[in-house]
Scaffold this motif. Structure first.
Motif, mmCIF file in Angstrom:
data_model
loop_
_atom_site.group_PDB
_atom_site.id
_atom_site.type_symbol
_atom_site.label_atom_id
_atom_site.label_comp_id
_atom_site.label_asym_id
_atom_site.label_seq_id
_atom_site.Cartn_x
_atom_site.Cartn_y
_atom_site.Cartn_z
ATOM 1 N N ALA A 253 -10.610 -7.793 -6.137
ATOM 2 C CA ALA A 253 -9.524 -7.149 -5.390
ATOM 3 C C ALA A 253 -9.845 -7.206 -3.904
ATOM 4 O O ALA A 253 -11.018 -7.215 -3.512
ATOM 5 N N GLU A 258 -5.457 -2.310 -4.013
ATOM 6 C CA GLU A 258 -5.146 -3.385 -4.947
ATOM 7 C C GLU A 258 -5.848 -3.147 -6.279
ATOM 8 O O GLU A 258 -5.270 -3.370 -7.351
ATOM 9 N N LYS A 262 -3.853 -2.700 -9.759
ATOM 10 C CA LYS A 262 -4.079 -3.631 -10.866
ATOM 11 C C LYS A 262 -4.802 -2.977 -12.041
ATOM 12 O O LYS A 262 -5.170 -3.656 -13.002
ATOM 13 N N ASP A 281 3.989 -3.005 -3.776
ATOM 14 C CA ASP A 281 3.315 -3.968 -4.652
ATOM 15 C C ASP A 281 3.113 -3.493 -6.088
ATOM 16 O O ASP A 281 3.035 -4.318 -7.007
#
Length: 417
Positions: A253, A258, A262, A281
């Motif tokens: 990441a 992030e 994820k 995102d």
């Protein structure tokens, strides 16, 4: 957003420019003379920003256009891909933008080099801005430029993974010991309990919570090699050894947000810029933000901001200061908050922001006890090296890393005297 800055070749490329900005300064430092105005007619101003994305770009363009229409002036907004390098080149070439973002790690370099026009004494309501942030953008006892917004750190938790581990809101960690236990319980399969970025802009909060920091309060003495700072890095290293804490790069990441999005991290240490990134995102990921768990010395977090700089060589200083007043008004700061998630730097606007965005409670409350960044001329390279050293914490002793920081910072402070 504050991120790990891997300067590498960029540092070398900027070195000559930085010397041009700071090396030829006179003892007078920043310019605080009467504001210059090229004429009494409409002014044409250039504004340079380092944007976090399309939302920030659009918001700044909209705000400057509104001011221009109101005043009869013209504003051109320039987007910088590397604002430190581009500003340095502009200063060295005597063609700086009139108004620009100034990073806290570069502020003292520009102020010492005489590149900034100090307009703080022209702001009648300067006391409405956070005192911590005002200190961050003061030089030789004078407020040079106004902080444009504020950010602090909190502990972001993936609530879905939290519930799957059998944890409830009552289990949200409030101490380091609880953080370590929760991270261990959450670490399983492809999930790591706590993932963070290997830089002082995150791990420095733990140093503060242990009762340490990089310098003393007035930034005249290095305090890096203290027992408190070692305790903080020892704590991080102990969690790394157990596998319950990893750096973002270890889980493929780019940063903690992030990793959280994820679902490679159950928790991360991040600032309020996280909210915009998650919305854009990872809109389906449920998360909450709580204060960073208290350390041996109590609660702690870090505060970040840029300021609105005005060039000492601008021929439009009077109009530029008026533009900054508009951009930093309570109304406009709240509009920026709506547009791209930043918190106001004004305490009056921050109260309204907190009411409108209760999910940001932990970040907002952190302002009251946050540690401001180090703003010493020439110190940015010291911090870059510190971040590089932190990347190897798993295999390097905290004492060695902190000793290097102490020596490097001491050399800069010694040269400044």
């Amino acid at each position: 957003m504050p991120t790990s800055r891997t300067l590498g070749a960029a540092t070398a490329a900027c070195a000559a420019v930085l010397l041009a900005v700071t090396g030829c300064s006179s003892n007078s430092g920043f310019d605080s003379s009467a504001p210059k105005q090229s004429s009494s007619g409409p002014q044409s101003l250039s504004v340079m920003i380092a944007t976090s994305g399309d939302a920030e770009t659009a918001a700044v363009k909209e705000a400057t256009a509104a001011w221009a229409q109101q005043t009869g002036n013209k504003v051109t907004v320039q987007l910088a891909s590397d604002i430190n390098q581009q500003l340095g080149q502009a200063f060295a070439g005597n063609k700086p933008p009139d108004v620009f973002y100034v990073n806290s790690d570069q502020f003292a370099n520009y102020a010492k080099g005489g590149s900034l026009y100090a307009y703080g004494d022209q702001i009648s309501d300067a006391s409405a801005f956070s005192s911590t942030l005002r200190d961050s953008f003061s030089y030789n006892g004078k407020l040079v430029c106004l902080p444009k917004d504020s950010s602090t750190l909190g502990l972001a938790i993936n609530t879905t993974l939290w519930k799957q581990a059998g944890l409830t809101a009552a289990d949200y960690p409030t101490t380091w010991d609880q953080l370590a236990k929760d991270a261990a319980k959450l670490t399983k399969g492809g999930v790591t309990g706590l993932v963070t970025t290997p830089d002082y802009q995150r791990l420095g909060a733990l140093m503060k919570e242990a009762g340490g920091w990089i310098t003393n309060s007035d930034q005249t003495t290095m305090t890096a090699d203290s027992a408190a700072n070692k305790q903080a890095l020892d704590f991080v290293k102990s969690m790394m050894a157990k596998g319950s804490l990893k750096y973002a790069s270890d889980v493929d990441a780019g940063w903690g947000g992030e990793a959280l999005g994820k679902k490679k991290a159950a928790m991360t240490i991040e600032g309020n810029w996280l909210s915009g990134a998650m919305k854009a995102d990872f809109p389906s990921v449920d998360y909450t933000v709580v204060p960073l768990p208290a350390g041996p010395a109590g609660k702690g977090t870090l505060v970040f901001s840029n300021c609105w700089g005005v060039a000492a060589k601008s021929g439009h200083q009077k109009a530029a200061v008026d533009l900054v007043r508009y951009l930093t008004s309570a109304k406009q700061q709240l509009a920026f908050g709506d547009a791209f998630g930043v918190m106001p730097s004004r305490t009056d606007a921050l109260a309204s922001y907190a009411q409108k965005y209760p999910d940001a409670k932990a970040w907002v409350e952190g302002i009251d006890y946050a540690q401001r960044p180090v703003t010493i001329a020439g110190f940015n390279q010291v911090l870059t090296q510190f971040n590089t050293d932190l990347q190897s914490l798993r295999s390097t002793s905290p004492a060695q890393i902190l000793g290097s920081l102490q020596r490097n910072g001491g050399q800069v402070l010694g040269n400044a005297r």
